[in-house]
Design a protein around this motif. Structure first.
Motif, PDB file in Angstrom:
ATOM      1  N   GLY A  98       0.748  -1.254   0.000  1.00 36.77           N
ATOM      2  CA  GLY A  98       0.000   0.000   0.000  1.00 36.77           C
ATOM      3  C   GLY A  98       0.774   1.297   0.000  1.00 36.77           C
ATOM      4  O   GLY A  98       0.170   2.371  -0.013  1.00 36.77           O
ATOM      5  N   ALA A  99       2.096   1.262   0.011  1.00 40.40           N
ATOM      6  CA  ALA A  99       2.856   2.510  -0.020  1.00 40.40           C
ATOM      7  C   ALA A  99       2.847   3.079  -1.439  1.00 40.40           C
ATOM      8  O   ALA A  99       2.858   2.344  -2.418  1.00 40.40           O
ATOM      9  N   LEU A 100       2.829   4.393  -1.514  1.00 34.46           N
ATOM     10  CA  LEU A 100       2.819   5.097  -2.790  1.00 34.46           C
ATOM     11  C   LEU A 100       4.187   5.718  -3.032  1.00 34.46           C
ATOM     12  O   LEU A 100       4.757   6.340  -2.136  1.00 34.46           O
ATOM     13  N   LEU A 101       4.698   5.575  -4.251  1.00 34.11           N
ATOM     14  CA  LEU A 101       5.987   6.159  -4.604  1.00 34.11           C
ATOM     15  C   LEU A 101       5.837   7.670  -4.666  1.00 34.11           C
ATOM     16  O   LEU A 101       4.940   8.188  -5.324  1.00 34.11           O
ATOM     17  N   THR A 102       6.715   8.396  -3.964  1.00 39.19           N
ATOM     18  CA  THR A 102       6.641   9.866  -3.949  1.00 39.19           C
ATOM     19  C   THR A 102       7.890  10.519  -4.516  1.00 39.19           C
ATOM     20  O   THR A 102       7.893  11.721  -4.745  1.00 39.19           O
ATOM     21  N   GLY A 103       8.972   9.774  -4.695  1.00 40.21           N
ATOM     22  CA  GLY A 103      10.191  10.367  -5.216  1.00 40.21           C
ATOM     23  C   GLY A 103      11.385   9.473  -4.996  1.00 40.21           C
ATOM     24  O   GLY A 103      11.242   8.262  -4.812  1.00 40.21           O
ATOM     25  N   ALA A 128      25.546   4.385  -1.178  1.00 42.69           N
ATOM     26  CA  ALA A 128      26.121   4.852  -2.444  1.00 42.69           C
ATOM     27  C   ALA A 128      25.134   4.769  -3.599  1.00 42.69           C
ATOM     28  O   ALA A 128      25.532   4.845  -4.751  1.00 42.69           O
ATOM     29  N   TRP A 129      23.850   4.637  -3.320  1.00 44.66           N
ATOM     30  CA  TRP A 129      22.850   4.504  -4.373  1.00 44.66           C
ATOM     31  C   TRP A 129      21.616   5.312  -4.010  1.00 44.66           C
ATOM     32  O   TRP A 129      21.336   5.543  -2.839  1.00 44.66           O
ATOM     33  N   ASP A 130      20.882   5.744  -5.021  1.00 47.54           N
ATOM     34  CA  ASP A 130      19.607   6.413  -4.794  1.00 47.54           C
ATOM     35  C   ASP A 130      18.604   5.375  -4.296  1.00 47.54           C
ATOM     36  O   ASP A 130      18.708   4.191  -4.622  1.00 47.54           O
ATOM     37  N   ARG A 131      17.640   5.846  -3.503  1.00 39.04           N
ATOM     38  CA  ARG A 131      16.637   4.938  -2.938  1.00 39.04           C
ATOM     39  C   ARG A 131      15.237   5.462  -3.204  1.00 39.04           C
ATOM     40  O   ARG A 131      15.011   6.680  -3.176  1.00 39.04           O
ATOM     41  N   PRO A 132      14.291   4.554  -3.426  1.00 38.79           N
ATOM     42  CA  PRO A 132      12.910   4.989  -3.611  1.00 38.79           C
ATOM     43  C   PRO A 132      12.358   5.592  -2.321  1.00 38.79           C
ATOM     44  O   PRO A 132      12.590   5.065  -1.231  1.00 38.79           O
ATOM     45  N   GLU A 133      11.637   6.672  -2.451  1.00 40.27           N
ATOM     46  CA  GLU A 133      10.959   7.299  -1.323  1.00 40.27           C
ATOM     47  C   GLU A 133       9.472   7.048  -1.517  1.00 40.27           C
ATOM     48  O   GLU A 133       8.910   7.328  -2.575  1.00 40.27           O
ATOM     49  N   LEU A 134       8.851   6.503  -0.479  1.00 39.55           N
ATOM     50  CA  LEU A 134       7.432   6.142  -0.545  1.00 39.55           C
ATOM     51  C   LEU A 134       6.697   6.715   0.654  1.00 39.55           C
ATOM     52  O   LEU A 134       7.315   7.255   1.573  1.00 39.55           O
ATOM     53  N   GLU A 135       5.379   6.543   0.637  1.00 39.83           N
ATOM     54  CA  GLU A 135       4.570   7.080   1.719  1.00 39.83           C
ATOM     55  C   GLU A 135       3.338   6.198   1.911  1.00 39.83           C
ATOM     56  O   GLU A 135       2.700   5.786   0.957  1.00 39.83           O
ATOM     57  N   PHE A 136       3.050   5.901   3.188  1.00 42.33           N
ATOM     58  CA  PHE A 136       1.807   5.254   3.552  1.00 42.33           C
ATOM     59  C   PHE A 136       0.823   6.345   3.963  1.00 42.33           C
ATOM     60  O   PHE A 136       1.161   7.190   4.795  1.00 42.33           O
ATOM     61  N   LEU A 137      -0.352   6.343   3.364  1.00 40.84           N
ATOM     62  CA  LEU A 137      -1.410   7.246   3.815  1.00 40.84           C
ATOM     63  C   LEU A 137      -2.166   6.532   4.919  1.00 40.84           C
ATOM     64  O   LEU A 137      -2.574   5.374   4.767  1.00 40.84           O
ATOM     65  N   ILE A 138      -2.307   7.188   6.044  1.00 41.09           N
ATOM     66  CA  ILE A 138      -2.950   6.589   7.208  1.00 41.09           C
ATOM     67  C   ILE A 138      -4.392   7.071   7.259  1.00 41.09           C
ATOM     68  O   ILE A 138      -4.646   8.268   7.427  1.00 41.09           O
ATOM     69  N   VAL A 139      -5.308   6.152   7.067  1.00 42.78           N
ATOM     70  CA  VAL A 139      -6.740   6.518   7.078  1.00 42.78           C
ATOM     71  C   VAL A 139      -7.494   5.738   8.108  1.00 42.78           C
ATOM     72  O   VAL A 139      -7.064   4.756   8.596  1.00 42.78           O
TER      73      VAL A 139
END
Length: 160
Positions: A134-139, A149-160
């Motif tokens: 359920g996490a959404l990719l944000t950047g 030494a590498w870029d990493r995906p940034e995600l977000e869980f929306l809490i509802v």
């Protein structure tokens, strides 16, 4: 909050981590096959200490059929700013729903703390797992050498 599942006949419960769990959690992080090869430097000196456990919302999934309460995985929720800092499942127990159980538990704890979202900077191989639960990719979080030494995906869980 106490959560449990019983996949494959074994019982699993989630409980608050305590200081005496620190060495087991550190071993789980350092021994993770997800951090072999080029990723090894990131966790080589990593330590989950009693001070960390006391400062954050750290919860462990334990095997309720094991008298010693074997730790199968854990997560750490930082409240300010809201971030899922760590989430590990022991190599031999992956694929049993433990990671999903820990994420659901984390979301319930975040909701109880009044959070509306929780950020995750993912280890690249774990991005698919986070998206599946359920996490959404944000950047993208940029590399931070020498440990990362590498870029990493940034995600977000929306809490509802």
């Amino acid at each position: 909050m106490k959560s449990s599942i019983t996949p494959g006949g074994g019982g699993i419960a989630v409980r608050r981590a305590v200081a005496r769990d620190a060495k087991r959690l550190t071993r789980l992080v350092r021994g993770s096959r997800a951090y072999e090869g080029p990723y090894a430097a990131m966790v080589a000196g990593y330590r989950v200490g009693p001070d960390y456990i006391e400062a954050h919302e750290v919860f462990v999934a334990v095997d309720t059929d094991d008298p010693a309460g074997r730790v199968l995985g854990f997560y750490s929720l930082v409240l300010v700013p809201p971030e899922l800092d760590l989430l590990f499942v022991a190599d031999g127990t992956q694929g049993r729903g433990i990671g999903r159980l820990l994420v659901e538990h984390m979301k319930a704890e975040a909701r109880a703390a009044g959070l509306d979202r929780v950020r995750v900077v993912s280890h690249p191989p774990a991005e698919g797992f986070y998206r599946k639960v359920g996490a959404l990719l944000t950047g993208t979080a940029s590399a931070n050498p020498p440990a990362v030494a590498w870029d990493r995906p940034e995600l977000e869980f929306l809490i509802v």
